[in-house]
Scaffold this motif. Structure first.
Motif, PDB file in Angstrom:
ATOM      1  N   ASN A  32       0.996  -1.377   0.022  1.00  0.00           N
ATOM      2  CA  ASN A  32      -0.139  -0.122  -0.099  1.00  0.00           C
ATOM      3  C   ASN A  32       0.789   1.172   0.056  1.00  0.00           C
ATOM      4  O   ASN A  32       0.438   2.094  -0.615  1.00  0.00           O
ATOM      5  N   PHE A  33       1.872   1.007   0.519  1.00  0.00           N
ATOM      6  CA  PHE A  33       2.969   2.314   0.844  1.00  0.00           C
ATOM      7  C   PHE A  33       3.275   2.827  -0.840  1.00  0.00           C
ATOM      8  O   PHE A  33       3.592   3.741  -1.128  1.00  0.00           O
ATOM      9  N   ILE A  34       3.878   1.731  -1.578  1.00  0.00           N
ATOM     10  CA  ILE A  34       4.108   1.872  -2.796  1.00  0.00           C
ATOM     11  C   ILE A  34       2.854   2.449  -3.697  1.00  0.00           C
ATOM     12  O   ILE A  34       3.141   3.183  -4.648  1.00  0.00           O
ATOM     13  N   LEU A  35       1.593   2.042  -3.415  1.00  0.00           N
ATOM     14  CA  LEU A  35       0.437   2.273  -4.201  1.00  0.00           C
ATOM     15  C   LEU A  35       0.294   3.998  -3.959  1.00  0.00           C
ATOM     16  O   LEU A  35      -0.638   4.670  -4.853  1.00  0.00           O
ATOM     17  N   THR A  36       0.730   4.350  -2.683  1.00  0.00           N
ATOM     18  CA  THR A  36       0.600   5.719  -2.687  1.00  0.00           C
ATOM     19  C   THR A  36       1.250   6.640  -3.882  1.00  0.00           C
ATOM     20  O   THR A  36       0.470   7.557  -4.589  1.00  0.00           O
TER      21      THR A  36
END
Length: 325
Positions: A32-36
């Motif tokens: 999710n961190f990379i999805l940001t």
């Protein structure tokens, strides 16, 4: 204007390439961190596309329907960009909050960190270049797009640090918690862009611009220019429009008045580093002006000069002659 369009086209192409790279990193890691960062890259692409449209429209010459030109569209472009950034940030915050309660496994973290680090470095270099060129070309759109890319670089740097922490500290909540923090930062960035665009659309006074103009006039004022007042400035894209009142000796004929007005126009356009259109209303001097007027050999002087009044933003922007302050 061709240079502005070329820069935006390059930014658009780079944004598309980096968007695919970031989503590849997300699919590899399921983070999710990379999805940001990947979600914000969609905003980069849309913003660059709209920036290209706005710069193309702003370059059109003024016409009957748009007597001041089309430059205001650049503020609208920044408004769209700020809105999209804000929406992306809010979405990221909600998704990250949800994942705090329902975490999932993250994999191949270092691979994702390397990809994000490379994309961040590219965005940073391009962003600094666009900001510098935007300031030189007086383009709020280029500058805003560049600041957006700088925001992306900062976000990417935070991602790399966060992913490294996640690699050594395998806590399930860390991925989502960091994504929420980054999402909040993105929301704040979007708000700042919105604030700037609304200020331009509402013709909010740009005190930096006004102060620069006042300093130019004050440094090179002539004795014939008894006072300047009711000065107002508006930005239309890369152009500046100024209207003001200029007090001149009342015995000047129309040709002399025209020459003095033209001289003020040339003075500002030569020194302000921005194309400026002046609308100058001339006022005749009054007996009450004599005490601060430096005009030599004046045939109508009622009293000697006894005070020097420096032109400041406060007295130049008021709708009053200086003796009425």
């Amino acid at each position: 204007m061709k240079e502005k369009r070329s820069i935006i086209i390059v930014a658009l192409i780079v944004s598309i390439v980096l968007m695919f790279a970031k989503f590849s990193a997300y699919f590899i890691t399921s983070s999710n961190f990379i999805l940001t960062d990947a979600a914000e890259s969609i905003v980069n692409v849309i913003a660059s596309a709209f920036a290209f449209f706005s710069i193309s429209l702003a370059s059109r010459p003024r016409d009957v329907n748009h007597p001041y030109g089309h430059g205001k569209v650049e503020f609208f472009s920044v408004f769209i960009e700020g809105t999209l950034i804000g929406i992306a940030g809010i979405t990221i915050v909600f998704k990250g909050t949800y994942s705090l309660f329902f975490p999932h496994e993250v994999q191949k973290i270092l691979t994702g960190a390397i990809i994000i680090g490379i994309t961040g470095a590219i965005n940073g270099g391009l962003g600094y270049y666009m900001i510098n060129r935007g300031k030189k070309l007086n383009s709020i759109t280029l500058e805003a797009d560049g600041r957006h890319l700088i925001t992306d670089m900062v976000t990417s740097a935070g991602l790399v640090i966060g992913l490294t922490l996640m690699y050594f500290l395998p806590y399930p909540w860390l991925d989502s918690g960091l994504s929420v923090i980054v999402g909040i930062y993105i929301v704040v960035t979007g708000y700042k862009l919105l604030r700037k665009s609304i200020a331009g659309l509402m013709d909010e006074a740009d005190f930096t611009v006004v102060n620069d103009i006042v300093n130019i006039l004050n440094a090179q004022r002539k004795v014939e220019w008894i006072d300047v007042h009711n000065l107002r400035a508006q930005k239309y894209g890369h152009e500046l429009h100024i209207d003001c009142h200029l007090t001149l000796p009342n015995y000047f004929d129309l040709n002399r008045v025209h020459d003095e007005v033209k001289l003020v126009d040339k003075l500002v356009n030569r020194n302000a580093n921005v194309k400026t259109e002046f609308f100058i209303h001339t006022d005749p001097c009054l007996p009450n002006c004599c005490h601060y007027c430096s005009m030599p050999n004046c045939p109508i002087r009622s009293e000697p000069k006894n005070i020097d009044i420096e032109w400041t933003m406060e007295n130049v922007t008021r709708n009053k002659k200086h003796f009425e302050q």
